[in-house]
Design a protein around this motif. Structure first.
Motif, PDB file in Angstrom:
ATOM      1  N   LYS A 176      -6.907 -12.269  -3.417  1.00 14.79           N
ATOM      2  CA  LYS A 176      -6.209 -11.293  -4.237  1.00 14.79           C
ATOM      3  C   LYS A 176      -5.445 -11.963  -5.369  1.00 14.79           C
ATOM      4  O   LYS A 176      -4.734 -12.949  -5.150  1.00 14.79           O
ATOM      5  CB  LYS A 176      -5.219 -10.497  -3.380  1.00 14.79           C
ATOM      6  CG  LYS A 176      -4.417  -9.491  -4.178  1.00 14.79           C
ATOM      7  CD  LYS A 176      -3.281  -8.915  -3.353  1.00 14.79           C
ATOM      8  CE  LYS A 176      -2.104  -8.553  -4.232  1.00 14.79           C
ATOM      9  NZ  LYS A 176      -2.352  -7.459  -5.149  1.00 14.79           N
ATOM     10  N   ASP A 185      -4.498  -3.804  -4.914  1.00 15.64           N
ATOM     11  CA  ASP A 185      -5.064  -3.899  -3.554  1.00 15.64           C
ATOM     12  C   ASP A 185      -6.163  -2.877  -3.279  1.00 15.64           C
ATOM     13  O   ASP A 185      -6.742  -2.865  -2.195  1.00 15.64           O
ATOM     14  CB  ASP A 185      -4.003  -3.700  -2.457  1.00 15.64           C
ATOM     15  CG  ASP A 185      -3.157  -4.942  -2.254  1.00 15.64           C
ATOM     16  OD1 ASP A 185      -3.003  -5.704  -3.226  1.00 15.64           O
ATOM     17  OD2 ASP A 185      -2.681  -5.149  -1.139  1.00 15.64           O
ATOM     18  N   GLU A 222      -5.030  -9.382   3.821  1.00 13.64           N
ATOM     19  CA  GLU A 222      -4.645  -8.067   4.284  1.00 13.64           C
ATOM     20  C   GLU A 222      -5.265  -7.735   5.640  1.00 13.64           C
ATOM     21  O   GLU A 222      -4.715  -6.974   6.420  1.00 13.64           O
ATOM     22  CB  GLU A 222      -5.018  -7.008   3.252  1.00 13.64           C
ATOM     23  CG  GLU A 222      -4.358  -5.691   3.566  1.00 13.64           C
ATOM     24  CD  GLU A 222      -4.461  -4.689   2.437  1.00 13.64           C
ATOM     25  OE1 GLU A 222      -4.491  -5.109   1.266  1.00 13.64           O
ATOM     26  OE2 GLU A 222      -4.512  -3.501   2.747  1.00 13.64           O
ATOM     27  N   GLU A 267       0.149  -5.289   2.806  1.00  7.96           N
ATOM     28  CA  GLU A 267      -0.614  -4.944   1.629  1.00  7.96           C
ATOM     29  C   GLU A 267       0.050  -5.595   0.429  1.00  7.96           C
ATOM     30  O   GLU A 267       1.217  -5.368   0.170  1.00  7.96           O
ATOM     31  CB  GLU A 267      -0.694  -3.423   1.483  1.00  7.96           C
ATOM     32  CG  GLU A 267      -1.607  -2.829   2.542  1.00  7.96           C
ATOM     33  CD  GLU A 267      -0.983  -1.686   3.307  1.00  7.96           C
ATOM     34  OE1 GLU A 267       0.184  -1.379   3.055  1.00  7.96           O
ATOM     35  OE2 GLU A 267      -1.678  -1.129   4.157  1.00  7.96           O
ATOM     36  N   SER A 282       2.267  -4.799  -3.368  1.00  7.08           N
ATOM     37  CA  SER A 282       1.742  -4.664  -4.724  1.00  7.08           C
ATOM     38  C   SER A 282       2.526  -3.635  -5.527  1.00  7.08           C
ATOM     39  O   SER A 282       2.622  -3.726  -6.730  1.00  7.08           O
ATOM     40  CB  SER A 282       0.263  -4.313  -4.724  1.00  7.08           C
ATOM     41  OG  SER A 282      -0.006  -3.313  -3.796  1.00  7.08           O
TER      42      SER A 282
END
Ligand SMILES: Cc1cc2nc3c(=O)[nH]c(=O)nc-3n(C[C@H](O)[C@H](O)[C@H](O)COP(=O)(O)OP(=O)(O)OC[C@H]3O[C@@H](n4cnc5c(N)ncnc54)[C@H](O)[C@@H]3O)c2cc1C
Ligand code: SF4
Ligand code: SF4
Ligand code: SF4
Lengths: 265, 280, 365, 431
Positions: A10, A15, A42, D17, D418
């Protein structure tokens, strides 16, 4: 036969493209039988430096650290696949390149801008390292990703379908929103892959899969003007998710920050 | 009804690496009920299918026999892209799909007892190999054999040994032309049409088989006609994108013809006024 | 034009027609309004027919309007013809499977199409079906889909401004190729049948003898429908392909998006591409075909070369094929005057204008 | 106890995440340094929202987070629609809620199975866990898939869906599609019940602590897509009052901002919601709470897992209720005229309160935007929790055990890093 080793990395992103894996449902378990997933934070796998056969890269390059990290990813992978708009064309956040006001923005936002290490411009992965395959889309979908994995498992390069959304729109028997509603649809210059989602939902495509082959962007911009869009609104159509893709950037720039009237239509 | 879209299984008996990127597959159709497919003629083609990857049109090269006298189907393929490379990866013992034969082949009947002039251009021309092989295999049915091959650069010549071998055969002329020749090129440097001029042709008893880039085929045909070869004795093998190979998918349209069905081998008069039209 | 025996059916007879078809085991497909267009979809009740709907069609422009009229068919057409029903936009041709020894097993996947009746098709659509019939005569997938269709045409009473079927000889009335045809009048329908299955359905309908008044109304209506604004211009089909140097192509390429909508909505266009869709486990794979267009890059691609890299070449291929080489291939042009390519072109290019300009020019030679 | 010094660096947190890292240093039994830092690069969303048309906002803000794009879309729509004269139809309001149910379902199912459960069952990741607990993992993937299907019904796809627009939706699903999905939702209800029991059967650490809860509250039902802010301290706030009580500061070692409520860390997310709004759950869920012996309010952060399971059952119920009465509307949206001004909007993202503010110009273009996502709000709470949880866990534990526990604690908050960057623009507007 040893299972191919894959990694999912990433970079600057939302995401969402990684979810093409995590949203696979039971196919995720099947996939993990076909391949060995070694790095995918993740999903819980953490081994960023290990050599792999295929590295999927989500996100664009926006910090000096990321510039270094991508070199490491490239060095450790046989085949490097970009996953989605951010990795492939810079993505939505590359809109900041247009204004060229990064430093100003950063200094305005942060109390201690010296701690903020960002590049002046957001860059696609291919600007730093060789990319073997680009998967367009914001986000990419599971079918695309699985097709790519399957092709690579067969040892062939995946088919690169560069057709435009309009073709798929008609295959899906959607009703054209440009013709029936006068909506400024980007379908005629946008790459297929989504299954013509937006027209099927009665709305205009906003180009999230990037430019198609022979994208007639100037012609479409003229058409948008004919539908009553002012120049800046035309620019915003092209300068959205894939603003840095050359075909979109070139046409978008012509109309960008142009007061109405300056543009002959 | 027999479905032209449905392939049959073929076993790869043998794989011969001819040059760095050209290989020959020797195939057995494993279902005897499909042996009618072996009634294939030079100039016709099959669609070869690699499991999970796709299909491509490949000209028929030859039928040989194995030790047991069973028919063996041969195709020679140059690996250039997705599917051809995937085929190149296969080893003896692997299986592929095959459907065909499709299209019109070279006018073999008509060529009997005539001189054959095979003019090819570009990077090796598979449909022409089949007719040459066929002629040598049935040597008594044909008169003199002229083989002319033109390439852009002398380094492009593939399968040189094959030409050298043919050149040694009796009653055979082999001539090569390279637009640009590296030092040591033993043959002509210049255009194929120049070579044609030098051919000791007997125009009234020559059948021409031509295969290569369209401008080259067109120039060759015109030169041959200037040398009194009747236009309808000049046959060209055409190439277009093909998906279905049965005249439905529309990709191989050439004016009013579907190359897959009405060609790939077609008489020059049929093509004359369309060759060279940009975008057709 | 109307050769078969005519009967009269009051408007309420539509309900009987629908029920009769359903009872005979047909899935009925009919017109309805969806997303601002007339679209064919499964029809389970007469109510969902587009009653009183009329339309405006212009280059790149299509709008529906609701009127007070009780008619169900007072519109010309929508983006689809019969094509999606007989030549599916995407379908699997066969599946392959790897046996334990690595050999491949191929299974053909013909669509298992049940009896289907289509209501509301036009003369231009029937003419286009006949063209597809010629082209796909040997194609088992087409045959399978076509075999179970019962076609119920309706003479076109409200041609759009984009229509020119009168000049191609394919409309506005339905002359041939149907099982049943209707002429919609203010209060009901004239009905005629052209096949055994059609006659069998007719026998169950509440029909009366057609009165002189009804026949006159139909004639008037038909005459009026023939007064179309657009007409196929004069041009020489054989010459088209030789007009490659014409400036016309350059000009149209400047306006054309290469989007292929014209070919997708064209009821006679037949191009498709094939693709392989393997399962993730690598043991089975589907081979599919889907609509393609001569406006796509892949259409003219061969390894290392594209015969038509730009819009100019692609537009030229389309027009010269549809109106030129088609004549040599199938004995007539590929155009049946439905005008869809004009309406559904997002930038409103009118091929008739291009043909007219070409018709006035000489050839290259 | 002998004196020792350990230093644990977890440069990349897995199963969250986005990406962040944790640094902690223990010396002589004392936690002397603890830092959760976020190295998600800023993407400047609030800046390039400026100059965009109000109608484009919904497609732009979705891209802030791939995990909860619906939350971003709904909060933004709430904010902008507050500037419209015309109300939304009941149909649109109701379906927005169902759309949102899809996101809770997919996000919670993903969190429980792919992110959290491996901790409790002793695996590194869900894939290796699937070998031992295939049914549990498959159940989770199915529920997640169902959530995605619900989002797709209204949005075409589950990540960055394309269906939402100002005034409602672009498209109303067909009754046939709705009926089909209702069947699936019903079929999933027993699975969801099993999931709750399964989670309740895990031996969750029993580690109560005190914290302030913040969540939306709506008088008509369990708050999701609308409501006012409520806190466990008794405060009630409208969206436009948010900035009067919630403040953010920039921590130099990170690109994130820390948020506090009148100077206090606070919790937002499923447990906060359940603690504040559990009385509004339907009877069958009240009974479920009894069955599993969960008494609310709970001060055990590990009960977040149970809260998610309960909420999964609730969204299934809610979506079924609403979709069973589904009628095709004459139009899926109301045309709106937006007036110049500042619009505020918020909603409950799966992981907590998501607040937006937009200044709209006369020309219909955005003049300024500010977004405060849940993760930034929980940041201070996470650090406070880590401090106490690790101390309670025993700082004498070995480094690996400490690391595992720390990660486990962090995952309770389902931080979505994020999105944690976007409230960064805040200070600019403040000063
Ligand atoms: C009638 C005929 C006979 C042929 N005979 C031979 C032969 O005997 N030996 C040989 O090596 N080659 C032959 N070719 C060329 C061969 O078909 C192409 O090299 C091959 O299709 C390339 O496919 P690819 O997937 O490897 O290449 P890519 O460049 O990856 O092409 C992708 C796809 O485009 C299509 N395509 C690309 N090139 C061609 C082409 N030249 N013709 C038709 N479709 C194409 C195919 O569907 C192909 O799968 C013949 C072509 C035709 C039309
Ligand atoms: S709606 Fe958009 S994608 Fe579809 S045909 Fe029209 S212009 Fe093309
Ligand atoms: S139609 Fe366009 S904007 Fe919509 S999902 Fe597809 S590519 Fe993206
Ligand atoms: S003519 Fe119109 S519909 Fe056809 S490809 Fe060009 S722009 Fe598209």
């Amino acid at each position: 036969m040893a299972r191919p080793r894959i990694a999912v990395h990433k970079f600057s992103s939302c995401d969402g493209c990684q979810l093409a894996f995590l949203n696979l449902g039971e196919a995720l378990l099947e996939l993990s039988e076909q391949v060995e997933i070694l790095h995918f934070l993740e999903a819980g796998m953490n081994d960023p430096a290990t050599p792999v056969d295929i590295a999927f890269v989500e996100g664009s390059l926006s910090t000096p650290d990321e510039l270094e990290r991508i070199q490491q990813v490239r060095a450790n992978s046989r085949y490097l696949v970009t996953l989605g708009a951010c990795a492939t064309s810079g993505g939505l956040q590359a809109l900041r390149n247009l204004e060229g006001r990064h430093d100003e923005w950063r200094d305005a936002i942060y109390a201690q801008p010296e701690y903020i290490q960002t590049l002046k411009e957001v860059r696609p992965i291919a600007s730093a390292v060789k990319v073997d395959l680009e998967l367009w889309g914001c986000p990419v979908n599971s079918d695309q990703v699985l097709a790519a994995v399957r092709a690579l498992l067969f040892g062939v390069s995946p088919v690169d379908d560069r057709d435009r959304v309009c073709l798929e729109c008609k295959r899906q028997q959607a009703v054209c929103v440009m013709v029936t509603q006068g909506r400024p649809c980007m379908g005629p210059v946008t790459r297929t892959g989504c299954g013509a989602l937006c027209p099927r939902f009665g709305r205009d495509c906003y180009g999230c899969f990037g430019p198609s082959e022979t994208a007639q962007t100037d012609t479409l911009a003229q058409r948008f003007a004919g539908l009553g869009l002012v120049p800046d609104a035309i620019a915003r159509r092209f300068l959205m998710i894939n603003s840095q893709a050359p075909a979109f950037l070139q046409t978008g720039r012509v109309f960008f920050h142009t007061p109405a009237g300056d543009q002959d239509d | 009804m027999n479905n032209p879209a449905l392939p049959t299984n073929a076993l790869i008996l043998n794989r011969i690496q001819e040059t760095e990127d050209i290989f020959t597959l020797q195939l057995r159709l494993t279902d005897p009920r499909q042996h009618w497919r072996l009634e294939i003629q030079p100039g016709q083609f099959n669609m070869l299918y690699r499991f999970g990857v796709g299909e491509i049109p490949i000209s028929f090269k030859a039928i040989s026999q194995d030790e047991a006298g069973e028919p063996v189907l041969e195709h020679t393929i140059r690996s250039v892209g997705r599917v051809s490379r995937a085929l190149a990866d296969l080893k003896p013992g692997s299986h592929i799909g095959l459907r065909g034969p499709f299209g019109q082949g070279w006018p073999l009947r008509r060529a009997e007892h005539q001189d054959l002039c095979v003019v090819t251009g570009g990077l090796g021309c598979a449909p022409a190999v089949s007719i040459i092989e066929h002629a040598f295999a049935n040597r008594d049915r044909y008169g003199h054999i002229h083989i002319i091959q033109g390439v852009k650069h002398s380094a492009d010549l593939l399968w040189r040994s094959r030409y050298e071998f043919w050149a040694q055969q009796p009653d055979t002329t082999v001539m090569m032309a390279a637009d640009v020749a590296a030092p040591g090129w033993p043959w002509y440097s210049g255009r194929v049409t120049e070579l044609i001029k030098r051919l000791p042709l007997k125009p009234e008893r020559t059948l021409v088989c031509c295969c290569g880039p369209e401008p080259m085929m067109q120039a060759s045909a015109e030169q041959l006609i200037r040398q009194q070869v009747p236009p309808d004795a000049i046959w060209l093998s055409m190439e277009r994108n093909m998906q279905c190979a049965s005249g439905h998918c529309g990709h191989c349209q050439f004016g009013a013809d579907f190359i897959c069905r009405d060609g790939p081998v077609m008489p020059y008069p049929r093509l004359r006024d369309r060759l060279g039209l940009e975008g057709i | 034009m109307l050769t078969q025996e005519q009967h009269y059916m009051p408007r309420t007879g539509m309900v009987t027609l629908l029920t009769e078809l359903q009872q005979r085991g047909y899935e009925v497909i009919g017109p309805g309004v969806q997303d601002g267009a007339i679209v064919f979809h499964p029809l389970t009740q007469v109510d969902s027919l587009p009653q009183g709907i009329e339309q405006t069609q212009q280059p790149g422009h299509y709008r529906l309007h609701q009127t007070e009229s009780a008619r169900y068919f007072s519109w010309a057409n929508g983006p689809q013809a019969l094509k999606p029903l007989t030549f599916a936009p995407r379908e699997t041709l066969w599946r392959s499977e790897q046996n334990a020894d690595g050999s491949l097993r191929f299974t053909e996947t013909l669509a298992d199409r049940s009896l289907t009746a289509v209501i509301g098709i036009r003369g231009c659509d029937l003419a286009a079906l006949a063209l597809q019939e010629q082209h796909f005569a040997e194609d088992p997938y087409y045959r399978q889909r076509r075999a179970n269709l019962l076609l119920i045409a309706v003479d076109c009473s409200h041609p759009a401004d984009t229509c020119f079927c009168a000049s191609t000889g394919d409309g506005p009335g339905a002359d041939r190729g149907y099982d049943i045809a209707l002429t919609e009048l203010d209060d009901g329908y004239l009905v005629r049948a052209n096949s055994e299955p059609g006659k069998a359905v007719l026998a169950a309908l509440p029909l009366e003898a057609a009165s002189q008044k009804h026949l006159e109304q139909a004639d008037d209506q038909h005459r009026h429908a023939r007064q179309q604004q657009r007409q196929l211009p004069r041009f020489d089909p054989e010459r088209l392909i030789h007009q490659g140097q014409s400036a016309v192509w350059e000009a149209v390429a400047d306006r054309c998006l290469s989007c292929g909508n014209c070919t997708s909505v064209c009821p006679s266009c037949f191009c498709f591409s094939e693709q392989e869709v393997p399962e993730l486990d690598g043991q089975t794979s589907s081979h599919q075909r889907q609509w393609d267009s001569c406006f796509s890059e892949g259409h003219s691609y061969i390894h290392g070369h594209r015969f038509r890299p730009d819009t100019r070449g692609r537009y030229r291929q389309w027009l010269t094929h549809k109106f030129g080489s088609w004549v040599e291939q199938y004995g007539r042009s590929g155009c049946t005057g439905c005008g869809r390519c004009i309406s559904w072109c997002p930038v409103g290019i009118d091929p008739l204008e291009i043909l007219e300009q070409l018709g006035q020019e000489g050839t290259d030679e | 106890m002998t004196s020792r010094r350990i230093r644990i660096d977890v440069p990349a947190l897995t199963r969250v995440e986005g990406e962040g890292s944790l640094r902690l240093e223990v010396r002589d039994g004392q936690l002397i340094d603890l830092g959760l830092s976020i190295f998600e690069p800023p993407r400047y969303f609030e800046k390039f929202l400026e100059g965009r048309d109000a109608s484009e906002v919904v497609d732009i803000v979705a891209r802030i987070c791939g995990i909860c794009p619906v939350a971003y879309q709904i909060s933004a729509l709430n904010a902008l629609e507050s500037l419209a004269g015309e109300p939304l139809t009941d149909w649109a309001r109701s379906m927005r809620r169902v759309f949102y149910c899809g996101e809770w379902l997919q996000s919670h199912a993903l969190h429980i199975h792919l992110l959290a459960l491996p901790d409790f069952l002793g695996f590194d990741d869900a894939v290796s866990m699937a070998a031992r607990h295939p049914d549990a993992v498959k159940r989770g993937l199915r529920l997640q898939g169902l959530g995605n299907a619900l989002i797709k019904l209204f949005g075409g796809r589950s990540v960055h869906p394309v269906g939402a627009r100002l005034g409602g939706f672009h498209h109303a699903p067909s009754p046939d599609d709705v009926t089909a999905i209702v069947e699936k939702l019903k079929a999933a209800q027993p699975e969801a019940r099993d999931l709750t029991h399964f989670c309740a059967g895990l031996s969750l650490p029993d580690d109560p602590q005190s914290f302030i809860c913040v969540a939306l509250h709506h008088p008509d039902g369990y708050a999701m897509e609308s409501g006012d802010i409520r806190t466990s301290e008794g405060l009630t706030l409208k969206a436009h009052q948010f900035e009067q009580h919630f403040h953010e500061h920039h921590k130099p070692d990170s690109t994130a901002l820390w948020s506090d409520l009148d100077g206090q860390p606070y919790l937002t997310g499923p447990l906060a919601r359940l603690n504040l709004n559990h009385a509004q759950l339907p009877a069958f869920l009240q009974q479920r709470l009894n069955e599993i012996g969960l008494s609310l309010p709970s001060h055990n952060m590990f009960h977040s897992l149970l809260a998610r399971a309960i909420e999964i059952e609730w969204v299934l119920h809610e979506a079924i209720e609403r979709l069973s009465k589904y009628l095709l509307p004459p139009s899926a949206h109301t045309p709106l005229t937006l007036t110049e001004g500042v619009g505020y909007g918020m909603s409950e993202a799966p992981r907590g309160l998501l607040w937006h503010r937009y200044a709209l110009g006369q020309d219909g273009l955005i003049k300024a935007a500010r977004i405060v996502p849940p993760t930034s709000q929980n940041q201070a709470r996470i650090e406070a929790d880590l401090h106490r949880s690790l101390t309670a866990f025993g700082l004498d534990q070995d480094a690996e055990a400490l690391r595992l526990r720390a990660e486990q604690v962090i995952r309770n908050y389902d931080p979505c890093i994020s999105c944690a960057t976007h409230f960064l623009t805040l200070e600019k507007h403040e000063r």
